[in-house]
Design a protein around this motif. Structure first.
Motif, mmCIF file in Angstrom:
data_model
loop_
_atom_site.group_PDB
_atom_site.id
_atom_site.type_symbol
_atom_site.label_atom_id
_atom_site.label_comp_id
_atom_site.label_asym_id
_atom_site.label_seq_id
_atom_site.Cartn_x
_atom_site.Cartn_y
_atom_site.Cartn_z
ATOM 1 N N GLU A 188 0.902 2.182 9.127
ATOM 2 C CA GLU A 188 1.901 3.040 8.503
ATOM 3 C C GLU A 188 1.486 3.403 7.074
ATOM 4 O OE1 GLU A 188 6.435 2.188 7.548
ATOM 5 O OE2 GLU A 188 5.979 1.888 9.672
ATOM 6 N N ASP A 240 -7.819 17.355 0.651
ATOM 7 C CA ASP A 240 -8.909 17.468 1.609
ATOM 8 C C ASP A 240 -8.963 18.832 2.277
ATOM 9 O OD1 ASP A 240 -9.669 14.972 1.000
ATOM 10 O OD2 ASP A 240 -8.788 14.019 2.773
ATOM 11 N N SER A 241 -7.813 19.490 2.403
ATOM 12 C CA SER A 241 -7.793 20.759 3.122
ATOM 13 C C SER A 241 -8.536 21.841 2.354
ATOM 14 C CB SER A 241 -6.355 21.192 3.410
ATOM 15 O OG SER A 241 -5.673 21.363 2.183
ATOM 16 N N LEU A 267 -1.303 5.955 7.133
ATOM 17 C CA LEU A 267 -0.792 7.293 7.428
ATOM 18 C C LEU A 267 -0.139 7.909 6.201
ATOM 19 C CD1 LEU A 267 0.688 6.747 10.991
ATOM 20 C CD2 LEU A 267 -1.286 8.134 10.395
ATOM 21 N N LYS A 268 0.592 7.101 5.452
ATOM 22 C CA LYS A 268 1.218 7.604 4.225
ATOM 23 C C LYS A 268 0.160 8.065 3.233
ATOM 24 C CE LYS A 268 5.515 4.942 4.396
ATOM 25 N NZ LYS A 268 6.241 3.809 3.809
ATOM 26 N N LYS A 269 -0.905 7.262 3.071
ATOM 27 C CA LYS A 269 -1.984 7.628 2.155
ATOM 28 C C LYS A 269 -2.659 8.918 2.608
ATOM 29 C CE LYS A 269 -3.130 2.978 0.588
ATOM 30 N NZ LYS A 269 -4.115 1.892 0.658
ATOM 31 N N ARG A 270 -2.864 9.036 3.910
ATOM 32 C CA ARG A 270 -3.508 10.232 4.455
ATOM 33 C C ARG A 270 -2.667 11.469 4.190
ATOM 34 N NH1 ARG A 270 -5.465 8.908 10.224
ATOM 35 N NH2 ARG A 270 -6.768 7.369 9.241
ATOM 36 N N ARG A 271 -1.330 11.320 4.321
ATOM 37 C CA ARG A 271 -0.438 12.455 4.062
ATOM 38 C C ARG A 271 -0.512 12.867 2.604
ATOM 39 N NH1 ARG A 271 4.102 9.656 6.511
ATOM 40 N NH2 ARG A 271 3.567 9.566 8.682
ATOM 41 N N ARG A 272 -0.637 11.880 1.719
ATOM 42 C CA ARG A 272 -0.738 12.196 0.291
ATOM 43 C C ARG A 272 -2.057 12.887 -0.023
ATOM 44 N NH1 ARG A 272 0.093 6.582 -1.748
ATOM 45 N NH2 ARG A 272 1.828 6.012 -0.420
ATOM 46 N N ARG A 273 -3.132 12.487 0.661
ATOM 47 C CA ARG A 273 -4.456 13.049 0.401
ATOM 48 C C ARG A 273 -4.671 14.389 1.092
ATOM 49 N NH1 ARG A 273 -9.034 9.071 1.971
ATOM 50 N NH2 ARG A 273 -7.382 8.336 3.298
ATOM 51 N N ALA A 274 -3.902 14.696 2.114
ATOM 52 C CA ALA A 274 -4.140 15.864 2.954
ATOM 53 C C ALA A 274 -4.307 17.168 2.172
ATOM 54 C CB ALA A 274 -3.043 16.008 3.992
ATOM 55 N N PRO A 275 -3.463 17.504 1.184
ATOM 56 C CA PRO A 275 -3.649 18.770 0.481
ATOM 57 C C PRO A 275 -4.994 18.848 -0.246
ATOM 58 C CG PRO A 275 -1.517 17.809 -0.057
ATOM 59 C CD PRO A 275 -2.258 16.817 0.757
#
Length: 189
Positions: free
Chosen positions: A50, A63-64, A53-61
């Motif tokens: 969990e 990385d995109s 996933l939270k860290k990934r959501r924070r990093r997503a912008p």
């Protein structure tokens, strides 16, 4: 006494209580649906996932959109080609430069961690290779031991034949025994 109004009031109260009960049941089901109940021995795994996933959501912008630094790093590693397109009027100030990457741009995030399944497969392959190596070594040792035993038995048999030879009268042949002992002494020195 109790007239029709009282009965109507009680009927309405019952319906209201019924609705409240239904509402409580619906809320409790909805709450249960979204609350996480993990088995106690696996809880730490679910919580760790969990957090990831939270860290990934924070990093997503970040990385995109490829940042300039990442592009520069990628450009350093890849072959590039550029050409200039001049407009029809020939004005060099309005010229456009196009860059092409021959190889795909690889960012740092491209190399992802191995999944648990991949790790398990690798672990299995290691164990399998280790077992194969051990069985091969055991087979070699067994063959060496058997060869040594055959050689030992052969020497023993030769010694027995020499030492058990008898004369015509059935006496032990001392000449052969002395030669055998002489050979033994010479081999040692």
């Amino acid at each position: 006494g109790r007239g029709f109004a009282f009965q109507r009031k009680q009927k309405i109260e019952r319906q209201y209580r019924k609705l409240l009960k239904k509402g409580r049941k619906v809320h409790s089901q909805q709450d249960n649906q979204f609350t996480d109940t993990y088995p106690e021995h696996l809880k730490h795994l679910y919580l760790a996932e969990e957090e990831m996933l939270k860290k990934r959501r924070r990093r997503a912008p970040d990385d995109s959109v490829l940042s300039e630094e990442k592009l520069n790093k990628a450009v350093d590693k890849k072959m590039t080609c550029h050409y200039t397109v001049l407009p029809q009027d020939g004005d060099e100030n309005k010229a456009k430069i196009f860059f092409f990457f021959f190889l795909s741009v690889m960012t740092e995030g491209k190399f992802k961690k191995k999944t648990s399944n991949q790790k398990a497969k690798e672990e299995y392959e290691k164990i399998k290779a280790e077992r194969a190596r051990k069985t091969e070594e055991a087979e070699k040792r067994k063959q060496q031991r058997e060869a040594a035993q055959r050689l030992y038995k052969q020497k023993k048999m030769e010694a027995y034949k020499i030492l058990s030879k008898k004369t015509k009268r059935g006496q032990p042949n001392l000449n052969l025994q002395m030669e055998f002992l002489l050979q033994k002494i010479q081999q040692k020195t």
